[in-house]
Enzyme design. Structure first.
Site, PDB file in Angstrom:
ATOM      1  CE1 TYR A 290      -3.220   2.977   0.917  1.00 50.73           C
ATOM      2  CE2 TYR A 290      -2.038   3.141   2.997  1.00 50.73           C
ATOM      3  CZ  TYR A 290      -2.951   3.640   2.096  1.00 50.73           C
ATOM      4  OH  TYR A 290      -3.610   4.816   2.382  1.00 50.73           O
TER       5      TYR A 290
ATOM      6  CE  LYS B  73      -3.071   5.858  -1.498  1.00 51.70           C
ATOM      7  NZ  LYS B  73      -4.044   6.677  -2.235  1.00 51.70           N
TER       8      LYS B  73
END
Length: 199
Positions: free
Chosen positions: A148, A152
């Site tokens: 994750y 980003k």
């Protein structure tokens, strides 16, 4: 002057709060995939899987886009991260370019640097400064704690690319924490039941 604003991932926690904060100032279009935004306001809503390039074209009729759509857990499996955080982010930026959207606000995360503060670390890096001062410097290299976090960082770099080569104004906002009343209630129950918080 921007008066039309799109919010992708508008059904999420941040999207709902952002909608309430912007609704009186801008003409909003709310994009959602699974969770329909909860609002009492009469706003335009579009259900779309933005990982599908053809569906992402629906997001082009705005002057500014708040890009919140994502698999938002550090435990998200790779397939979700790939579709919702990498492919969707690319599609949103690319459609913004095609449609001459002037500004994109990209929701990033503290998980891009969170490995600096984790108790277990197999990296051969010196975190003495962080441990001693509890700070991360602006020029510290990224330290994602999960796929994750990696996704980003991809979004932040994609924003730099679209800003540099296509002139889109991009703000990448690293969000640290957000909670709603339901989450506060859950955390308070855990504290009351155990004497300490597990959240």
């Amino acid at each position: 002057m921007i008066n039309k604003v799109g919010i992708t991932g508008a059904g999420g926690l941040v999207g709902v709060d952002l909608t309430e904060g912007l609704a009186d100032k801008y003409q909003l279009t709310l994009f959602y995939h699974n969770t329909k935004p909860t609002t009492t306001r009469k706003l335009k809503m579009v259900k779309a899987d933005l990982s599908d390039e053809n569906r992402s074209k629906a997001s082009s009729r705005v002057g500014c886009d708040y890009s919140l759509a994502a698999a938002s857990s550090s435990l998200s499996p790779w397939e979700n991260v790939l579709n919702q955080n990498i492919i969707t982010t690319y599609n949103v930026f690319e459609e913004a370019r095609r449609a001459n959207v002037t500004k994109v606000v990209f929701a990033s995360t503290n998980h891009t640097q969170h490995a600096y503060t984790m108790k277990t670390n197999t990296l051969d890096e010196d975190f003495t400064y962080v441990k001693k001062h509890g700070l991360i410097k602006l020029d510290d290299p990224p330290a994602p704690d999960s796929l994750y976090g990696v996704s980003k960082l991809f979004g932040e770099d994609l924003g730099r690319y679209y800003s540099r080569f296509y002139g889109i104004k991009v703000v990448s906002l690293r969000i640290g924490w957000a909670e709603c009343e339901k989450m506060k209630y859950t955390c308070n129950r855990r504290i009351t039941q155990s004497g300490t918080t597990s959240a």
